[in-house]
Design a protein around this motif. Structure first.
Motif, PDB file in Angstrom:
ATOM      1  N   LEU A  63      -5.372   3.578  -1.721  1.00 42.95           N
ATOM      2  CA  LEU A  63      -5.017   2.564  -2.715  1.00 42.95           C
ATOM      3  C   LEU A  63      -5.329   3.144  -4.094  1.00 42.95           C
ATOM      4  N   LEU A  71      -5.923   2.953   4.176  1.00 36.14           N
ATOM      5  CA  LEU A  71      -4.945   2.877   3.098  1.00 36.14           C
ATOM      6  C   LEU A  71      -5.494   3.622   1.884  1.00 36.14           C
ATOM      7  N   PRO A 127       4.853   6.469  -3.200  1.00 36.30           N
ATOM      8  CA  PRO A 127       4.153   6.829  -1.960  1.00 36.30           C
ATOM      9  C   PRO A 127       4.682   8.122  -1.344  1.00 36.30           C
ATOM     10  N   MET A 152      -2.024  -5.338   4.336  1.00 39.18           N
ATOM     11  CA  MET A 152      -1.304  -4.180   4.876  1.00 39.18           C
ATOM     12  C   MET A 152      -2.061  -3.561   6.053  1.00 39.18           C
ATOM     13  N   TYR A 181      -0.537   2.985  -1.214  1.00 38.57           N
ATOM     14  CA  TYR A 181      -0.139   1.826  -2.024  1.00 38.57           C
ATOM     15  C   TYR A 181      -0.632   2.064  -3.443  1.00 38.57           C
ATOM     16  N   THR A 233      -3.668  -7.481  -1.099  1.00 41.12           N
ATOM     17  CA  THR A 233      -2.476  -6.827  -0.550  1.00 41.12           C
ATOM     18  C   THR A 233      -2.880  -5.686   0.375  1.00 41.12           C
ATOM     19  N   GLY A 234      -3.875  -4.906  -0.038  1.00 44.02           N
ATOM     20  CA  GLY A 234      -4.348  -3.796   0.792  1.00 44.02           C
ATOM     21  C   GLY A 234      -4.869  -4.267   2.133  1.00 44.02           C
ATOM     22  N   HIS A 276       3.268   5.389   4.974  1.00 39.37           N
ATOM     23  CA  HIS A 276       2.881   3.978   4.907  1.00 39.37           C
ATOM     24  C   HIS A 276       1.393   3.782   4.611  1.00 39.37           C
ATOM     25  N   LEU A 323       3.508  -0.238  -7.451  1.00 40.82           N
ATOM     26  CA  LEU A 323       4.070  -1.164  -6.465  1.00 40.82           C
ATOM     27  C   LEU A 323       3.501  -2.559  -6.653  1.00 40.82           C
TER      28      LEU A 323
END
Length: 257
Positions: A45, A43, A53, A196, A73, A192-193, A70, A77
């Protein structure tokens, strides 16, 4: 290094790690190819709140790097998610770029220049005296002050430039109210990361160029940590902090075996 390579999940900062401005950094393409080849969960981030994104995906594509949408992040957000959970349908006064406005809109948050519940500050090219005065007025009238991220500066092709915390500081000083910062090193964004990615903190690594946001975020969230010297922090500035990254690398290009 072998321990880092065995990690299942990789959380990477962007500015100073993947690119400077509109220039991709050395070794990044090989690193991303390695992530895909090894089937790693990863991810990007970023504390930068200015882009969506999709815009970040397109920016990397223009640099010759294809990454699925996807995998991104942003602090925008995370900020929109925080406000929507705290106060559904909230009204906000915003100083920021399209990425922040879009994130707030998607969460049903209303822009309000008259009587907002929150004042939200992100990086912005429209930052000016008039907007500062409006923000101060709203905070003095009870609006809660939010900063999208805690970065004081950011790396660009022209050198180190002011970032979000530098924009928030005048409002804090005038009102006497401290902002709540959403982005790294706030654990909200790190959790959150990890969610995900679908990995445990002990199976993930945080890669960043800043000791005061990226590395401390990784340490406090229980991730392995690697500092790259392609952005803000240097070997000398590392010595100024009471904590250390486990690894110091020239750049992410050092990682592929």
């Amino acid at each position: 290094m072998e321990q880092l390579r065995k990690a299942k999940g990789f959380i990477c900062d962007m500015d100073g790690v993947i690119y400077h401005g509109n220039k991709i950094l050395p070794g990044v393409k090989e690193f991303v190819e390695w992530l895909y080849r090894e089937n790693k969960q990863f991810l990007f981030l970023t504390n930068n709140s200015g882009k969506t994104p999709k815009e970040l995906q397109e920016k990397l594509a223009r640099m010759g790097l294809e990454v699925d949408e996807h995998h991104f992040y942003t602090s925008a957000l995370a900020t929109a998610e925080f406000i929507s959970r705290q106060s559904p349908g909230a009204h906000v006064f915003v100083i920021g770029e399209p990425g922040l406005y879009n994130a707030l809109y998607e969460k049903g948050i209303t822009l309000d220049d008259t009587s907002p519940d929150y004042v939200v500050i992100g990086e912005s090219s429209s930052y000016n005296y008039d907007n500062i005065c409006k923000a101060v007025h709203h905070v003095q009238n009870g609006a809660r002050l939010i900063g999208t991220n805690y970065d004081l500066t950011g790396p660009t092709e022209q050198g180190i430039m002011p970032a979000c915390r530098a924009f928030v500081k005048p409002i804090e000083l005038v009102t006497g109210k401290e902002a709540y910062y959403i982005g790294k090193p706030n654990p909200l964004m790190m959790r959150t990361g990890l969610n995900m990615l679908g990995v445990h903190s002990q199976e993930a690594v945080m890669i960043g160029d800043r000791m005061d946001t990226d590395i401390v975020a990784g340490i406090e969230s229980g991730l392995d940590t690697a500092l790259v010297l392609s952005g803000v922090s240097t070997r000398e500035t590392v010595k100024l902090f009471p904590y250390r990254p486990r690894l110091i690398l020239n750049g992410v290009g050092d990682i592929p075996d």
